[in-house]
Write a protein that holds these residues in place. Structure first.
Motif, PDB file in Angstrom:
ATOM      1  N   ALA A   2       0.838  -1.171  -0.073  1.00 35.27           N
ATOM      2  CA  ALA A   2      -0.176   0.190  -0.120  1.00 35.27           C
ATOM      3  C   ALA A   2       0.793   1.183  -0.064  1.00 35.27           C
ATOM      4  O   ALA A   2       0.470   2.330  -0.692  1.00 35.27           O
ATOM      5  N   TRP A   3       1.953   1.389   0.950  1.00 37.59           N
ATOM      6  CA  TRP A   3       2.850   2.415   0.853  1.00 37.59           C
ATOM      7  C   TRP A   3       3.596   2.545  -0.505  1.00 37.59           C
ATOM      8  O   TRP A   3       3.449   3.837  -0.996  1.00 37.59           O
ATOM      9  N   GLN A   4       3.941   1.572  -1.025  1.00 37.37           N
ATOM     10  CA  GLN A   4       4.500   1.958  -2.362  1.00 37.37           C
ATOM     11  C   GLN A   4       3.451   2.332  -3.407  1.00 37.37           C
ATOM     12  O   GLN A   4       3.897   3.219  -4.345  1.00 37.37           O
ATOM     13  N   THR A   5       2.415   1.781  -3.631  1.00 30.41           N
ATOM     14  CA  THR A   5       1.276   2.147  -4.329  1.00 30.41           C
ATOM     15  C   THR A   5       1.152   3.844  -4.219  1.00 30.41           C
ATOM     16  O   THR A   5       0.885   4.734  -4.866  1.00 30.41           O
ATOM     17  N   LYS A   6       0.734   4.217  -2.819  1.00 26.53           N
ATOM     18  CA  LYS A   6       0.440   5.454  -2.229  1.00 26.53           C
ATOM     19  C   LYS A   6       1.596   6.382  -2.779  1.00 26.53           C
ATOM     20  O   LYS A   6       1.304   7.617  -3.188  1.00 26.53           O
ATOM     21  N   THR A   7       2.839   6.178  -2.612  1.00 29.37           N
ATOM     22  CA  THR A   7       4.055   7.028  -2.793  1.00 29.37           C
ATOM     23  C   THR A   7       4.601   6.887  -4.246  1.00 29.37           C
ATOM     24  O   THR A   7       5.445   7.658  -4.545  1.00 29.37           O
TER      25      THR A   7
END
Length: 114
Positions: A2-7
């Motif tokens: 989720a962090w990779q997708t968000k950032t």
């Protein structure tokens, strides 16, 4: 993930295979590695030596084995990595006279260390 997708930034996973092997030997499985391997193509993987051995006084054979064993661990999981990159165990070994030959023999062109 989720962090990779968000950032919109892809994580580099610097790994030591022995930790996972020890978890499997002790518990029968390694939940974290299993999950990461499920999404292995979503990450960049970087060899950090198999046991994280301090390489300051390691022999040529020890250095070579640390690199080789971790690559073999990744191969066993079908993890793609750049075999010419290495983060030395404990960020060590730069002053070790055996290091240049070990790196050359293993095809390492790029290292990260302190």
């Amino acid at each position: 993930m989720a962090w990779q997708t968000k950032t919109d930034l892809q994580m580099d996973l610097v790994f030591n295979g022995k930790g996972s092997d020890e978890a499997v030997a002790a518990k029968g499985s390694d939940a974290l590695t299993t999950k990461l391997v499920t999404f292995k193509n979503q990450f960049n993987w970087v060899n950090h030596t198999y046991t994280h051995l301090n390489l300051n006084t390691a022999t040529l054979t020890q250095i070579s084995n640390e690199i080789r064993q971790n690559v073999a661990w990744a191969n066993g999981k079908k993890i793609s990595l750049h075999r010419n990159e290495l983060v030395t165990g404990e960020h060590s070994g730069l002053a070790n006279p055996a290091m240049p030959l070990a790196l050359s023999q293993r095809g390492i062109k790029w290292i990260a260390a302190d």
